[in-house]
Design a protein around this motif. Structure first.
Motif, PDB file in Angstrom:
ATOM      1  N   TYR A  19       0.833  -1.207   0.000  1.00  0.00           N
ATOM      2  CA  TYR A  19       0.000   0.000   0.000  1.00  0.00           C
ATOM      3  C   TYR A  19       0.868   1.257   0.000  1.00  0.00           C
ATOM      4  CZ  TYR A  19      -3.065   3.666   1.845  1.00  0.00           C
ATOM      5  OH  TYR A  19      -3.737   4.845   2.039  1.00  0.00           O
ATOM      6  N   LEU A  20       1.898   1.257   0.837  1.00  0.00           N
ATOM      7  CA  LEU A  20       2.781   2.416   0.906  1.00  0.00           C
ATOM      8  C   LEU A  20       3.523   2.632  -0.420  1.00  0.00           C
ATOM      9  CD1 LEU A  20       4.259   1.932   4.492  1.00  0.00           C
ATOM     10  CD2 LEU A  20       2.571   3.626   3.765  1.00  0.00           C
ATOM     11  N   CYS A  21       3.850   1.545  -1.117  1.00  0.00           N
ATOM     12  CA  CYS A  21       4.532   1.667  -2.409  1.00  0.00           C
ATOM     13  C   CYS A  21       3.663   2.362  -3.454  1.00  0.00           C
ATOM     14  CB  CYS A  21       4.921   0.280  -2.935  1.00  0.00           C
ATOM     15  SG  CYS A  21       6.335  -0.459  -2.102  1.00  0.00           S
ATOM     16  N   CYS A  22       2.358   2.359  -3.231  1.00  0.00           N
ATOM     17  CA  CYS A  22       1.440   2.942  -4.214  1.00  0.00           C
ATOM     18  C   CYS A  22       1.038   4.373  -3.862  1.00  0.00           C
ATOM     19  CB  CYS A  22       0.199   2.063  -4.343  1.00  0.00           C
ATOM     20  SG  CYS A  22       0.536   0.409  -4.976  1.00  0.00           S
ATOM     21  N   GLN A  23       1.686   4.974  -2.875  1.00  0.00           N
ATOM     22  CA  GLN A  23       1.350   6.341  -2.467  1.00  0.00           C
ATOM     23  C   GLN A  23       1.983   7.384  -3.381  1.00  0.00           C
ATOM     24  OE1 GLN A  23      -1.034   6.882   0.158  1.00  0.00           O
ATOM     25  NE2 GLN A  23      -1.085   4.779  -0.609  1.00  0.00           N
ATOM     26  N   ALA A  24       3.067   7.033  -4.021  1.00  0.00           N
ATOM     27  CA  ALA A  24       3.750   7.953  -4.934  1.00  0.00           C
ATOM     28  C   ALA A  24       4.556   7.106  -5.918  1.00  0.00           C
ATOM     29  CB  ALA A  24       4.682   8.897  -4.164  1.00  0.00           C
ATOM     30  N   PRO A  25       4.748   7.636  -7.138  1.00  0.00           N
ATOM     31  CA  PRO A  25       4.325   8.947  -7.632  1.00  0.00           C
ATOM     32  C   PRO A  25       2.818   9.035  -7.850  1.00  0.00           C
ATOM     33  CG  PRO A  25       5.288   7.673  -9.405  1.00  0.00           C
ATOM     34  CD  PRO A  25       5.496   6.875  -8.155  1.00  0.00           C
ATOM     35  N   VAL A  26       2.360  10.262  -8.089  1.00  0.00           N
ATOM     36  CA  VAL A  26       0.930  10.524  -8.228  1.00  0.00           C
ATOM     37  C   VAL A  26       0.651  11.206  -9.561  1.00  0.00           C
ATOM     38  CG1 VAL A  26       0.594  10.703  -5.740  1.00  0.00           C
ATOM     39  CG2 VAL A  26       1.115  12.761  -7.057  1.00  0.00           C
ATOM     40  N   ILE A  27      -0.581  11.030 -10.036  1.00  0.00           N
ATOM     41  CA  ILE A  27      -0.997  11.650 -11.297  1.00  0.00           C
ATOM     42  C   ILE A  27      -1.119  13.156 -11.105  1.00  0.00           C
ATOM     43  CG2 ILE A  27      -2.905  11.854 -12.938  1.00  0.00           C
ATOM     44  CD1 ILE A  27      -3.354   8.862 -12.625  1.00  0.00           C
ATOM     45  N   PHE A  28      -0.621  13.895 -12.088  1.00  0.00           N
ATOM     46  CA  PHE A  28      -0.615  15.355 -12.019  1.00  0.00           C
ATOM     47  C   PHE A  28      -1.136  15.918 -13.342  1.00  0.00           C
ATOM     48  CE2 PHE A  28       1.893  19.487 -12.100  1.00  0.00           C
ATOM     49  CZ  PHE A  28       1.165  20.099 -11.098  1.00  0.00           C
ATOM     50  N   ASN A  29      -2.385  15.596 -13.647  1.00  0.00           N
ATOM     51  CA  ASN A  29      -3.046  16.213 -14.806  1.00  0.00           C
ATOM     52  C   ASN A  29      -4.547  16.241 -14.568  1.00  0.00           C
ATOM     53  OD1 ASN A  29      -2.078  13.205 -16.236  1.00  0.00           O
ATOM     54  ND2 ASN A  29      -4.252  13.599 -15.966  1.00  0.00           N
ATOM     55  N   ASP A  30      -5.235  17.033 -15.376  1.00  0.00           N
ATOM     56  CA  ASP A  30      -6.678  17.157 -15.260  1.00  0.00           C
ATOM     57  C   ASP A  30      -7.340  15.966 -15.960  1.00  0.00           C
ATOM     58  OD1 ASP A  30      -9.152  18.219 -14.656  1.00  0.00           O
ATOM     59  OD2 ASP A  30      -8.618  20.251 -15.297  1.00  0.00           O
ATOM     60  N   VAL A  31      -8.668  15.893 -15.893  1.00  0.00           N
ATOM     61  CA  VAL A  31      -9.384  14.763 -16.481  1.00  0.00           C
ATOM     62  C   VAL A  31      -9.215  14.698 -17.998  1.00  0.00           C
ATOM     63  CG1 VAL A  31     -11.086  14.561 -14.640  1.00  0.00           C
ATOM     64  CG2 VAL A  31     -11.496  16.145 -16.537  1.00  0.00           C
ATOM     65  N   ASP A  32      -8.903  15.842 -18.628  1.00  0.00           N
ATOM     66  CA  ASP A  32      -8.706  15.845 -20.074  1.00  0.00           C
ATOM     67  C   ASP A  32      -7.239  15.615 -20.448  1.00  0.00           C
ATOM     68  OD1 ASP A  32      -7.585  18.216 -19.245  1.00  0.00           O
ATOM     69  OD2 ASP A  32      -8.681  19.496 -20.669  1.00  0.00           O
ATOM     70  N   GLY A  33      -6.385  15.340 -19.463  1.00  0.00           N
ATOM     71  CA  GLY A  33      -4.981  15.060 -19.725  1.00  0.00           C
ATOM     72  C   GLY A  33      -4.081  16.275 -19.678  1.00  0.00           C
ATOM     73  N   ALA A  34      -4.628  17.470 -19.556  1.00  0.00           N
ATOM     74  CA  ALA A  34      -3.805  18.676 -19.503  1.00  0.00           C
ATOM     75  C   ALA A  34      -3.043  18.736 -18.181  1.00  0.00           C
ATOM     76  CB  ALA A  34      -4.680  19.916 -19.653  1.00  0.00           C
ATOM     77  N   TYR A  35      -1.807  19.205 -18.261  1.00  0.00           N
ATOM     78  CA  TYR A  35      -1.000  19.301 -17.043  1.00  0.00           C
ATOM     79  C   TYR A  35      -0.104  20.537 -17.103  1.00  0.00           C
ATOM     80  CZ  TYR A  35       3.009  17.573 -19.743  1.00  0.00           C
ATOM     81  OH  TYR A  35       4.003  17.436 -20.680  1.00  0.00           O
ATOM     82  N   ARG A  36       0.354  20.948 -15.933  1.00  0.00           N
ATOM     83  CA  ARG A  36       1.271  22.073 -15.783  1.00  0.00           C
ATOM     84  C   ARG A  36       2.694  21.534 -15.833  1.00  0.00           C
ATOM     85  NH1 ARG A  36       0.729  27.696 -16.091  1.00  0.00           N
ATOM     86  NH2 ARG A  36       1.892  28.754 -14.451  1.00  0.00           N
ATOM     87  N   GLY A  37       3.456  21.952 -16.848  1.00  0.00           N
ATOM     88  CA  GLY A  37       4.778  21.397 -17.057  1.00  0.00           C
ATOM     89  C   GLY A  37       5.873  22.103 -16.277  1.00  0.00           C
ATOM     90  N   MET A  38       7.081  21.574 -16.415  1.00  0.00           N
ATOM     91  CA  MET A  38       8.251  22.163 -15.759  1.00  0.00           C
ATOM     92  C   MET A  38       8.539  23.565 -16.270  1.00  0.00           C
ATOM     93  SD  MET A  38       9.917  20.414 -13.424  1.00  0.00           S
ATOM     94  CE  MET A  38      10.218  18.759 -12.809  1.00  0.00           C
ATOM     95  N   ASP A  39       8.054  23.877 -17.466  1.00  0.00           N
ATOM     96  CA  ASP A  39       8.229  25.226 -18.016  1.00  0.00           C
ATOM     97  C   ASP A  39       7.147  26.174 -17.553  1.00  0.00           C
ATOM     98  OD1 ASP A  39       6.123  24.054 -19.325  1.00  0.00           O
ATOM     99  OD2 ASP A  39       6.991  24.190 -21.329  1.00  0.00           O
ATOM    100  N   HIS A  40       6.294  25.697 -16.610  1.00  0.00           N
ATOM    101  CA  HIS A  40       5.191  26.480 -16.036  1.00  0.00           C
ATOM    102  C   HIS A  40       4.171  26.877 -17.097  1.00  0.00           C
ATOM    103  CE1 HIS A  40       7.849  27.662 -12.346  1.00  0.00           C
ATOM    104  NE2 HIS A  40       7.604  26.361 -12.432  1.00  0.00           N
ATOM    105  N   LYS A  41       4.057  26.043 -18.124  1.00  0.00           N
ATOM    106  CA  LYS A  41       3.038  26.215 -19.154  1.00  0.00           C
ATOM    107  C   LYS A  41       2.083  25.032 -19.102  1.00  0.00           C
ATOM    108  CE  LYS A  41       6.156  28.683 -22.308  1.00  0.00           C
ATOM    109  NZ  LYS A  41       6.806  28.672 -23.661  1.00  0.00           N
TER     110      LYS A  41
END
Length: 219
Positions: A19-41
């Motif tokens: 269970y602890l192994c599944c705590q991270a990493p975590v999904i970091f995008n919206d339901v449509d797949g959009a995400y905030r990148g390292m370039d802050h875009k």
């Protein structure tokens, strides 16, 4: 994962840790797949689930190899997330310890490399292998990261120029060994010999008669 045992303590311990192994990493995008990148875009249409919270120094030895075996479909997205971060960050480096669209630079080594390489050898499909290899190689050749240039030139990280010099030497050596194995598998013979030579750098700081030595000479 099913555990068969007569001892409920063993079963409970196993599943608690799984269970602890599944705590991270975590999904970091919206339901449509959009995400905030390292370039802050904001990035759309990536075609993969974007992950963050890669505690790589803590996880590359055991958790990530485990995920290769039990959740390979997630590992593909994780590798693609790392490659996207490599492209977006502008640091010429795969992620070290990314958190929510930012690089924390926490811990040492460049341990996205063994995660990518292990995924490749365990048959994780989906990511561009050549691009992944170039990202690993470029990371290992980055002269601006934690005395990597001195390490490549001397065979160790000098303690009068960099903190945690012995640990960094060992971490870099392992990551370079991983790159060498991938280079060999891809038929990149020159790269294989180059990174194997760097991977044996620990021999420069270990004397069997006295053990580990702190490398001092930075010239």
């Amino acid at each position: 994962v099913q555990v068969e045992t007569f001892d409920p303590h063993i079963r409970n311990t196993f599943y608690a840790n799984l269970y602890l192994c599944c705590q991270a990493p975590v999904i970091f995008n919206d339901v449509d797949g959009a995400y905030r990148g390292m370039d802050h875009k904001n990035h759309t249409g990536a075609g993969f689930q974007n992950y963050t919270t890669f505690s790589l120094w803590d996880t590359y030895r055991a958790e990530n190899p485990l995920l290769d075996l039990i959740q390979p479909e997630r590992v593909d997205d994780m590798v693609q997330s790392m490659l996207a971060e490599y492209k977006e960050s502008g640091n010429h480096s795969t992620p070290i310890w990314p958190l929510w669209g930012n690089e924390t630079w926490c811990m040492i080594g460049y341990h996205a490399v063994p995660v990518i390489v292990d995924g490749y050898f365990k048959g994780v499909k989906g990511f561009n292998v050549e691009h992944a290899y170039e990202a690993c190689k470029t990371t290992a050749m980055n002269p601006d990261y934690d005395s990597v240039a001195r390490y490549a030139r001397l065979g160790w990280v000098p303690c009068d120029k960099e903190d945690e010099s012995l640990s960094k030497t060992l971490e870099y050596a392992y990551d370079d060994w991983c790159i060498a194995q991938m280079a060999k598998a891809l038929g990149k013979t020159d790269d294989y010999h180059y990174f194997m030579k760097r991977a044996e750098s620990y021999k420069n700081i270990y004397d069997p008669s006295i053990g580990w030595m702190r490398p001092k000479d930075s010239h």
